[in-house]
Motif scaffolding. Structure first.
Motif, PDB file in Angstrom:
ATOM      1  N   ARG A 154       0.830  -1.197   0.000  1.00  0.00           N
ATOM      2  CA  ARG A 154       0.000   0.000   0.000  1.00  0.00           C
ATOM      3  C   ARG A 154       0.866   1.248   0.000  1.00  0.00           C
ATOM      4  O   ARG A 154       2.020   1.226   0.429  1.00  0.00           O
ATOM      5  N   ALA A 162      -5.791   9.097  -9.234  1.00  0.00           N
ATOM      6  CA  ALA A 162      -6.821   8.222  -8.659  1.00  0.00           C
ATOM      7  C   ALA A 162      -6.222   6.897  -8.196  1.00  0.00           C
ATOM      8  O   ALA A 162      -6.627   6.338  -7.167  1.00  0.00           O
ATOM      9  N   GLU A 163      -5.238   6.401  -8.941  1.00  0.00           N
ATOM     10  CA  GLU A 163      -4.583   5.148  -8.564  1.00  0.00           C
ATOM     11  C   GLU A 163      -3.725   5.338  -7.319  1.00  0.00           C
ATOM     12  O   GLU A 163      -3.689   4.478  -6.431  1.00  0.00           O
ATOM     13  N   TYR A 221      -6.080   5.424  -4.348  1.00  0.00           N
ATOM     14  CA  TYR A 221      -6.621   4.098  -4.055  1.00  0.00           C
ATOM     15  C   TYR A 221      -5.584   3.259  -3.309  1.00  0.00           C
ATOM     16  O   TYR A 221      -5.901   2.584  -2.325  1.00  0.00           O
ATOM     17  N   SER A 264      -5.078   4.101   0.420  1.00  0.00           N
ATOM     18  CA  SER A 264      -6.166   3.834   1.363  1.00  0.00           C
ATOM     19  C   SER A 264      -6.273   2.376   1.769  1.00  0.00           C
ATOM     20  O   SER A 264      -6.948   2.055   2.740  1.00  0.00           O
ATOM     21  N   LYS A 265      -5.644   1.450   0.997  1.00  0.00           N
ATOM     22  CA  LYS A 265      -5.793   0.034   1.303  1.00  0.00           C
ATOM     23  C   LYS A 265      -4.649  -0.762   0.669  1.00  0.00           C
ATOM     24  O   LYS A 265      -3.935  -0.255  -0.194  1.00  0.00           O
ATOM     25  N   ILE A 286      -3.154  -3.306  -1.862  1.00  0.00           N
ATOM     26  CA  ILE A 286      -3.493  -3.781  -3.200  1.00  0.00           C
ATOM     27  C   ILE A 286      -2.511  -4.882  -3.585  1.00  0.00           C
ATOM     28  O   ILE A 286      -1.421  -4.990  -3.017  1.00  0.00           O
ATOM     29  N   ALA A 292      -4.853  -0.182 -10.426  1.00  0.00           N
ATOM     30  CA  ALA A 292      -4.349  -0.594  -9.108  1.00  0.00           C
ATOM     31  C   ALA A 292      -4.244  -2.118  -9.002  1.00  0.00           C
ATOM     32  O   ALA A 292      -4.417  -2.684  -7.918  1.00  0.00           O
ATOM     33  N   THR A 338      -6.202  -4.429  -9.902  1.00  0.00           N
ATOM     34  CA  THR A 338      -7.425  -5.090  -9.461  1.00  0.00           C
ATOM     35  C   THR A 338      -7.921  -6.129 -10.458  1.00  0.00           C
ATOM     36  O   THR A 338      -8.816  -6.915 -10.132  1.00  0.00           O
TER      37      THR A 338
END
Length: 268
Positions: free
Chosen positions: A167, A179-180, A183, A186-187, A189, A228, A230
């Motif tokens: 993170r 934005a990436e 993201y 905050s958490k 990945i 990110a 995902t």
């Protein structure tokens, strides 16, 4: 190395690193490993190591970001914190068990706790990788192995189950969309090289005197991709075939000729 008893071996070490690059940093890193031969067929091992891994100096980029503003090569931001050395605590424990004279099984579990986890990305049109850091990272998993041998055959198989997550991107931030970055801050990945399942297997046959035929394969259930990391890429498997022949030439010694057919199914 200390042979504490007939069956217990202790390996200990102390390593010092110092780097003077885009940042100046150093670390004193201890490590300790125990190997216990519980029986003639069973070996247990476990250990701890502190590690210090500088980024590859030749890959670190320090472009003049301001010069690219208002151009087609404009960066996502002007933030480009320097790449940092990775510092980690590594733990592992495992067992090797010989079931028969020909069959050996093994299992190893590991956990890696990381500060400033180093990763690499290929951004834009560049054909080289750029190192960057996550503030925190965790890498853990288990690996299984099996080996079987006879007079003419050698068979092996391996399975790795792993997770790599991190993170908060803290260096080379200009390569990422805002934005990436938000993201990932905050958490946890998944890192782009994370793959849950990886396996390999092979067979080697002593077909005749000095001649061997082999077949090997590698399977992965897909690396990470997308925003990110995902998303996940498709699973893949590649297979290879090989042939080797040993022979002697008078006055020149022993030779080995080899031919390999790589990726026989043309897997992409």
């Amino acid at each position: 190395e200390w042979r504490a008893t007939e069956r217990l071996t202790v390996n200990a070490g102390l390593r010092w690193d110092q780097m003077v690059q885009y940042v100046t940093a150093g670390q004193l890193s201890p490590r300790l490993n125990l190997v216990w031969r519980a029986s003639e067929a069973t070996t247990l091992f476990g250990g701890y190591a502190r590690t210090f891994s500088p980024p590859q100096f030749m890959l670190v980029q320090t472009p003049a970001l301001v010069a690219y503003q208002n151009t087609t090569n404009a960066p996502n931001s002007l933030i480009n914190s320097p790449a940092l050395p990775e510092r980690a605590n590594r733990y592992d424990i495992g067992i090797s068990q010989r079931l028969f004279e020909t069959l050996t099984l093994g299992a190893t579990g590991y956990y890696k706790q990381v500060q400033d986890l180093l990763d690499f990305g290929q951004f834009g049109n560049a054909v080289i990788f750029t190192p960057f850091n996550y503030g925190r990272g965790q890498v853990y998993g288990v690996e299984f192995s099996a080996n079987w041998r006879s007079d003419r055959w050698t068979l092996y198989g391996n399975l790795a189950i792993s997770r790599s997550q991190a993170r908060n991107i803290v260096s080379a931030q200009y390569n990422f969309d805002p934005a990436e970055l938000a993201y990932a801050a905050s958490k946890y990945i998944r890192t782009d090289h994370d793959q849950m399942y990886t396996s390999s297997a092979g067979a080697i046959w002593q077909a005749w005197e000095g001649g061997k035929l082999s077949a090997t394969m590698i399977y992965g259930n897909g690396l990470r991709a997308g925003f990110a990391n995902t998303d996940k890429l498709a699973p893949y498997a590649t297979g290879n075939l090989g042939f080797t022949q040993e022979f002697e030439l008078a006055g020149t010694g022993r030779w080995l000729a080899r031919a390999d057919l790589i990726n026989v199914t043309d897997t992409k």
